[in-house]
Design a protein around this motif. Structure first.
Motif, PDB file in Angstrom:
ATOM      1  N   LEU A 157      21.697   0.505  -3.509  1.00 28.05           N
ATOM      2  CA  LEU A 157      21.750   0.206  -4.933  1.00 28.05           C
ATOM      3  C   LEU A 157      22.744   1.167  -5.583  1.00 28.05           C
ATOM      4  CD1 LEU A 157      20.499  -1.486  -7.270  1.00 28.05           C
ATOM      5  CD2 LEU A 157      18.940   0.431  -7.629  1.00 28.05           C
ATOM      6  N   ASP A 160      23.231   0.026 -12.019  1.00 23.79           N
ATOM      7  CA  ASP A 160      22.025  -0.363 -12.741  1.00 23.79           C
ATOM      8  C   ASP A 160      21.842  -1.872 -12.629  1.00 23.79           C
ATOM      9  OD1 ASP A 160      21.842   2.268 -13.486  1.00 23.79           O
ATOM     10  OD2 ASP A 160      22.379   1.937 -15.589  1.00 23.79           O
ATOM     11  N   PHE A 174      18.468   3.696  -2.954  1.00 26.35           N
ATOM     12  CA  PHE A 174      19.231   4.054  -4.141  1.00 26.35           C
ATOM     13  C   PHE A 174      20.401   4.940  -3.705  1.00 26.35           C
ATOM     14  CE2 PHE A 174      16.449   3.319  -8.063  1.00 26.35           C
ATOM     15  CZ  PHE A 174      15.672   2.344  -7.443  1.00 26.35           C
ATOM     16  N   MET A 196      14.439   6.558  -2.454  1.00 25.52           N
ATOM     17  CA  MET A 196      15.028   7.111  -3.672  1.00 25.52           C
ATOM     18  C   MET A 196      15.222   8.599  -3.409  1.00 25.52           C
ATOM     19  SD  MET A 196      12.470   5.109  -6.329  1.00 25.52           S
ATOM     20  CE  MET A 196      13.297   5.589  -7.844  1.00 25.52           C
ATOM     21  N   HIS A 205      17.429   8.864 -10.231  1.00 25.33           N
ATOM     22  CA  HIS A 205      17.005   7.553  -9.753  1.00 25.33           C
ATOM     23  C   HIS A 205      15.763   7.118 -10.525  1.00 25.33           C
ATOM     24  CE1 HIS A 205      18.991   8.170  -5.518  1.00 25.33           C
ATOM     25  NE2 HIS A 205      19.875   7.996  -6.486  1.00 25.33           N
TER      26      HIS A 205
END
Length: 499
Positions: A157, A160, A174, A196, A205
């Protein structure tokens, strides 16, 4: 009703007409664990042999009526450091565990209690969420889409995103080097792995649940419910969060005067400008005009403006003094801020975390806020909207599946019901955790349901209110609370720190 308590030494007690239980002070024994052993495993292993004369007694002490004696007694053979609890007969030690859990014998079971397990390292060079080539249909998911990451996929990821639900059967990590926010208006279900793990303290995060309707929650059950929006880690799922390492809470080194804008604490490791801190009350409650000012009213929240070693400056001057008590105890100071966050949207839109998995979980230096649906009120006599089984961080009926799970340096605040719940899930360590500004017994699991090998070490419950106290000491073998604090608890009936 409390079932399957750990075996303890029974002695005759003429005053109650039944058997009593002698719990021997661990400090009097010769089998206390070395600091190295505790550091390696998170807690000592169970004792291998029982002894009524000073060895460590393994097993939780559960509700059993008031103690008769808190020191040595002729009825216990003159032992020092014993607690005699009336009216419990020792059960069969082989009956420990729930119907879906282990058969634990704390005398002969030599397995590591909370075996050390290393969390996985986030992989590098993963396909990016923002890259159309990452996705099977060649398109980046549109905002509000219900997204699935299949078992064969690993995704980073890197921006956003907002989704209308997410299923992670593969792996979602993340980006370690980017501050990113994943917002979801529906459940996030993890049967693979969610990581994360920021590379440094400046990377943030955030997994946020938005627009949650608490009134739609149904509660209960073992499986995912669309109505009960939150993070669900199920089956072979694994949650790995690792924020920047910092001391969760510590103590002031001395008294704090009213009007102060700085203080010195014992350990401000990792604390940063912009962090939110809370100073616990220590002043004796008194009347202010016609109103009784309670301990509960004396918490002070502020934002750090400067840190120099263990000296911390903050923006809002203290309203009350926080004196050193009895020349021994100073105010607890909590740091609520972390750079890894899992949250609901606000106090009216709370989500939850439900984990029923067969792998260890790692939740470290993470901020949990606006979780555990429900409302509690400062009067301490009202609570409503609580939902069965939807709590802040809820480990549910995993038996031995999550042994080795670590919850460390976690800040849970602004929650509406139970907070840290290890319900029929064994071998879990909570260390340096905070439960602040919430309700209904933040450290808890269901009465009568055994949870084995649970450690609460350096935990704090502060400014809690609702229907019950701060800690519920539930049934199970080898359950321990160490170095922990309850402060500012108000409730309808049982406003105890430890019940």
């Amino acid at each position: 009703v409390y079932k399957r308590q750990a075996p303890m030494t029974s002695v005759a007690d003429s005053s109650t007409g039944g058997s009593s239980v002698v719990v021997v002070d661990a400090s009097a024994g010769s089998d206390a664990p070395s600091p190295a052993a505790v550091e390696q495993t998170g807690r000592p292993a169970p004792a291998t042999t029982p002894s009524p004369t000073g060895s460590k007694v393994t097993g939780a002490m559960t509700k059993a009526g008031p103690p008769i004696s808190s020191s040595g007694s002729d009825r216990s053979g003159g032992l020092k450091g014993v607690l005699i609890v009336p009216g419990i007969a020792s059960p069969n030690p082989t009956s420990g565990g729930s119907s879906d859990g282990p058969q634990v014998n704390p005398v002969t079971d030599n397995r590591p209690v909370n075996r050390p397990v290393s969390p996985p390292t986030p992989p590098g060079n993963l396909p990016l969420w923002s890259d159309p080539a990452t996705w099977p249909d060649g398109r980046v998911p549109s905002p509000g889409a219900n997204v699935t990451i299949p078992a064969s996929m690993k995704v980073e990821l890197d921006q956003d995103v907002q989704v209308g639900g997410l299923t992670v059967a593969g792996e979602l990590s993340f980006s370690p080097n980017a501050s990113v926010r994943l917002a979801s208006s529906a459940n996030v279900v993890v049967t693979g792995r969610l990581l994360m793990v920021p590379a440094n303290a400046s990377v943030r995060h955030h997994l946020e649940f938005v627009g949650v309707r608490e009134s739609a929650f149904r509660g209960g059950g073992m499986e995912v419910m669309d109505s009960d929006v939150g993070l669900w880690v199920m089956g072979s799922g694994q949650l790995v969060t690792q924020g920047a390492v910092k001391r969760g809470w510590t103590n002031a080194t001395g008294s704090i005067s009213a009007g102060a804008t700085s203080l010195t604490v014992e350990d401000a490791s990792g604390w940063r400008v912009g962090d939110t801190i809370v100073i616990a009350p220590t002043a004796q409650p008194d009347f202010n005009g016609n109103k009784l000012r309670r301990t509960y009213d004396g918490f002070h929240e502020a934002t750090i403006t400067a840190v120099s070693g263990n000296q911390v400056s903050f923006d809002r001057p203290t309203t009350d003094s926080h004196p050193k008590v009895d020349q021994r105890w100073t105010a607890e100071v909590m740091n609520l801020t972390r750079n890894v966050i899992i949250s609901g949207q606000d106090s009216q839109h709370k989500a939850h975390i439900f984990i029923r998995a067969n792998r260890p979980q790692f939740v470290r230096h993470t901020e949990l806020r606006y979780l555990s649906p429900g409302r509690v009120y400062d009067q301490g006599y009202q609570a409503d909207g609580q939902v069965l089984g939807r709590y802040g961080l809820h480990f549910h009926h995993a038996a031995n599946g999550m042994r080795g799970t670590i919850v460390e340096g976690v800040s849970l605040h602004r929650f509406g019901n139970h907070g840290f719940v290890t319900h029929m899930s064994h071998g879990i360590t909570l260390r340096d955790t905070i439960a602040y500004d919430g309700g209904n017994t933040p450290y808890w699991w269901d009465p009568g349901d055994d949870s084995h090998d649970i450690l609460w070490d350096r935990t704090i419950a502060a400014r809690t209110r609702g229907l019950d106290g701060s800690y519920f000491l539930g049934s199970g073998h080898n359950v321990e609370v160490r170095n922990s604090v309850a402060v500012g608890s108000i409730a309808m009936t049982n406003a105890a720190g430890y019940k």
